[in-house]
Design a protein around this motif. Structure first.
Motif, PDB file in Angstrom:
ATOM      1  N   UNK A  72      13.844   1.158  -1.784  1.00  0.00           N
ATOM      2  CA  UNK A  72      15.228   0.802  -1.473  1.00  0.00           C
ATOM      3  C   UNK A  72      15.560   1.152  -0.031  1.00  0.00           C
ATOM      4  N   UNK A  73      15.084   2.314   0.424  1.00  0.00           N
ATOM      5  CA  UNK A  73      15.328   2.699   1.816  1.00  0.00           C
ATOM      6  C   UNK A  73      14.677   1.749   2.794  1.00  0.00           C
ATOM      7  N   UNK A  74      13.438   1.371   2.514  1.00  0.00           N
ATOM      8  CA  UNK A  74      12.755   0.427   3.396  1.00  0.00           C
ATOM      9  C   UNK A  74      13.442  -0.915   3.451  1.00  0.00           C
ATOM     10  N   UNK A  75      13.872  -1.414   2.302  1.00  0.00           N
ATOM     11  CA  UNK A  75      14.586  -2.694   2.261  1.00  0.00           C
ATOM     12  C   UNK A  75      15.919  -2.605   2.981  1.00  0.00           C
ATOM     13  N   UNK A  76      16.620  -1.486   2.810  1.00  0.00           N
ATOM     14  CA  UNK A  76      17.922  -1.298   3.460  1.00  0.00           C
ATOM     15  C   UNK A  76      17.786  -1.349   4.980  1.00  0.00           C
ATOM     16  N   UNK A  77      16.859  -0.559   5.519  1.00  0.00           N
ATOM     17  CA  UNK A  77      16.693  -0.537   6.965  1.00  0.00           C
ATOM     18  C   UNK A  77      16.160  -1.868   7.488  1.00  0.00           C
ATOM     19  N   UNK A  78      15.394  -2.569   6.669  1.00  0.00           N
ATOM     20  CA  UNK A  78      14.913  -3.888   7.064  1.00  0.00           C
ATOM     21  C   UNK A  78      16.065  -4.876   7.203  1.00  0.00           C
ATOM     22  N   UNK A  79      17.028  -4.777   6.284  1.00  0.00           N
ATOM     23  CA  UNK A  79      18.175  -5.688   6.309  1.00  0.00           C
ATOM     24  C   UNK A  79      19.110  -5.378   7.466  1.00  0.00           C
ATOM     25  N   UNK A  80      19.427  -4.095   7.659  1.00  0.00           N
ATOM     26  CA  UNK A  80      20.409  -3.738   8.691  1.00  0.00           C
ATOM     27  C   UNK A  80      19.827  -3.831  10.099  1.00  0.00           C
ATOM     28  N   UNK A  81      18.509  -3.830  10.207  1.00  0.00           N
ATOM     29  CA  UNK A  81      17.879  -3.892  11.530  1.00  0.00           C
ATOM     30  C   UNK A  81      17.102  -5.187  11.705  1.00  0.00           C
ATOM     31  N   UNK A  82      17.632  -6.258  11.151  1.00  0.00           N
ATOM     32  CA  UNK A  82      16.926  -7.537  11.169  1.00  0.00           C
ATOM     33  C   UNK A  82      16.597  -8.013  12.576  1.00  0.00           C
ATOM     34  N   UNK A  83      17.549  -7.887  13.481  1.00  0.00           N
ATOM     35  CA  UNK A  83      17.380  -8.436  14.830  1.00  0.00           C
ATOM     36  C   UNK A  83      16.656  -7.493  15.780  1.00  0.00           C
ATOM     37  N   UNK A  84      16.306  -6.303  15.339  1.00  0.00           N
ATOM     38  CA  UNK A  84      15.652  -5.332  16.223  1.00  0.00           C
ATOM     39  C   UNK A  84      14.237  -5.791  16.572  1.00  0.00           C
ATOM     40  N   UNK A  86       0.827  -1.205   0.000  1.00  0.00           N
ATOM     41  CA  UNK A  86       0.000   0.000   0.000  1.00  0.00           C
ATOM     42  C   UNK A  86       0.863   1.258   0.000  1.00  0.00           C
ATOM     43  N   UNK A  87       1.894   1.276   0.827  1.00  0.00           N
ATOM     44  CA  UNK A  87       2.787   2.437   0.899  1.00  0.00           C
ATOM     45  C   UNK A  87       3.512   2.641  -0.420  1.00  0.00           C
ATOM     46  N   UNK A  88       4.020   1.554  -0.979  1.00  0.00           N
ATOM     47  CA  UNK A  88       4.755   1.650  -2.243  1.00  0.00           C
ATOM     48  C   UNK A  88       3.861   2.103  -3.386  1.00  0.00           C
ATOM     49  N   UNK A  89       2.672   1.528  -3.460  1.00  0.00           N
ATOM     50  CA  UNK A  89       1.769   1.884  -4.553  1.00  0.00           C
ATOM     51  C   UNK A  89       1.284   3.322  -4.415  1.00  0.00           C
ATOM     52  N   UNK A  90       0.992   3.736  -3.216  1.00  0.00           N
ATOM     53  CA  UNK A  90       0.554   5.106  -2.957  1.00  0.00           C
ATOM     54  C   UNK A  90       1.626   6.092  -3.439  1.00  0.00           C
ATOM     55  N   UNK A 120       2.045   6.002  -7.406  1.00  0.00           N
ATOM     56  CA  UNK A 120       0.950   6.636  -8.144  1.00  0.00           C
ATOM     57  C   UNK A 120       0.861   8.134  -7.857  1.00  0.00           C
ATOM     58  N   UNK A 121       1.292   8.533  -6.692  1.00  0.00           N
ATOM     59  CA  UNK A 121       1.175   9.946  -6.305  1.00  0.00           C
ATOM     60  C   UNK A 121       2.138  10.832  -7.085  1.00  0.00           C
ATOM     61  N   UNK A 122       3.345  10.344  -7.349  1.00  0.00           N
ATOM     62  CA  UNK A 122       4.360  11.161  -8.003  1.00  0.00           C
ATOM     63  C   UNK A 122       4.644  10.644  -9.408  1.00  0.00           C
ATOM     64  N   UNK A 123       4.706  11.561 -10.350  1.00  0.00           N
ATOM     65  CA  UNK A 123       4.977  11.185 -11.738  1.00  0.00           C
ATOM     66  C   UNK A 123       6.382  10.633 -11.900  1.00  0.00           C
ATOM     67  N   UNK A 124       7.322  11.148 -11.114  1.00  0.00           N
ATOM     68  CA  UNK A 124       8.694  10.648 -11.164  1.00  0.00           C
ATOM     69  C   UNK A 124       8.777   9.317 -10.423  1.00  0.00           C
ATOM     70  N   UNK A 125       9.570   8.387 -10.955  1.00  0.00           N
ATOM     71  CA  UNK A 125       9.717   7.093 -10.297  1.00  0.00           C
ATOM     72  C   UNK A 125      10.713   7.148  -9.142  1.00  0.00           C
ATOM     73  N   UNK A 126      11.415   8.273  -9.000  1.00  0.00           N
ATOM     74  CA  UNK A 126      12.455   8.387  -7.970  1.00  0.00           C
ATOM     75  C   UNK A 126      11.898   8.250  -6.550  1.00  0.00           C
ATOM     76  N   UNK A 127      10.819   8.972  -6.175  1.00  0.00           N
ATOM     77  CA  UNK A 127      10.307   8.822  -4.804  1.00  0.00           C
ATOM     78  C   UNK A 127       9.953   7.375  -4.450  1.00  0.00           C
ATOM     79  N   UNK A 128       9.319   6.661  -5.382  1.00  0.00           N
ATOM     80  CA  UNK A 128       8.945   5.271  -5.106  1.00  0.00           C
ATOM     81  C   UNK A 128      10.182   4.395  -4.920  1.00  0.00           C
ATOM     82  N   UNK A 129      11.204   4.612  -5.749  1.00  0.00           N
ATOM     83  CA  UNK A 129      12.433   3.833  -5.618  1.00  0.00           C
ATOM     84  C   UNK A 129      13.143   4.152  -4.315  1.00  0.00           C
TER      85      UNK A 129
END
Length: 241
Positions: free
Chosen positions: A179-191, A159-163, A166-175
């Motif tokens: 990528x940021x969400x995946x990065x923090x998910x990986x580095x904070x696995x044990x949290x 939902x967050x990704x799709x929102x 679709x909200x921004x014409x540029x693909x940069x915000x979605x990427x």
């Protein structure tokens, strides 16, 4: 609504979504195939199947959702067709709801393919080296149930990704979000707080603590559906930037 969904299906058929839907699960299957061949002794089915679900929910699912939502949004952003679509004589919310349904459907198909292709890869490896044939029962119901929970827990992330896409014409915000969400998910696995982080909710379906599973599933699915509804309502009332 069925007509709008039919149009979305035809759009996806002409895009790279089908390629993405096959390639991502195939990479996990290929990895499992070579891991079986590298083994020195037979391993239980549970190890191979749960490992595949873990790889899918931990890394491949978030990255696939990032790519898929950006692709779905770009089908309208690229040719600048939003003005035409929003001028059609139908409720605007159907346009966005249809895209949400299609994204969730593709993610569900990819989840199923991950299980099917992993099973096929392990069987192929066992055919090449019969002495490495997996041991123990193949509990399809259990693996399917676990993957189903992973899918439901991922709804908030979708939902967050799709929102964003679709909200921004540029693909940069979605990427950046993906990528940021995946990065923090990986580095904070044990949290311990990771159970409240949308990108970690799917992998928490493999946790041994029941509270983590229930919390992540409840938030990922329940809150995810709410966020999807809010996204559809918000997007149907705003212009794309």
């Amino acid at each position: 609504m069925l007509a709008v969904l039919s149009v979305e299906i035809r759009k996806l058929n002409r895009s790279l979504a089908a390629v993405l839907a096959v390639v991502a699960p195939s990479l996990i299957a290929v990895f499992g195939f070579f891991m079986v061949l590298r083994s020195t002794e037979p391993r239980p089915w549970e190890m191979w199947m749960i490992s595949a679900i873990g790889i899918w929910s931990y890394f491949m699912l978030p990255m696939s959702v990032t790519a898929l939502t950006a692709l779905v949004a770009h089908m309208e952003h690229g040719p600048k067709s939003w003005d035409h679509l929003r001028s059609l004589p139908l409720p605007r919310w159907r346009l966005y709801a249809a895209k949400a349904v299609m994204v969730l459907a593709v993610v569900a198909i990819m989840s199923v393919l991950t299980l099917v292709l992993t099973w096929g890869a392990v069987m192929l490896a066992a055919t090449i080296k019969p002495d490495l044939t997996p041991t123990g029962p193949f509990e399809l119901g259990r693996y399917a149930a676990t993957m189903g929970k992973v899918f439901l827990a991922a709804i908030l992330m979708v939902a967050i990704q799709l929102w964003t896409a679709l909200r921004f014409a540029s693909f940069v915000p979605a990427l950046v979000v993906g990528i940021g969400g995946t990065f923090f998910s990986v580095v904070a696995t044990s949290a311990k707080q990771g159970v409240f982080f949308p990108w970690q909710m799917p992998v928490n379906m493999l946790a041994t603590e029941a509270w983590r599973v229930n919390t992540a599933l409840g938030l990922g699915c329940g809150l995810g559906l709410v966020v999807l509804a809010l996204a559809v309502a918000h997007l149907s009332r705003r212009e794309v930037l």
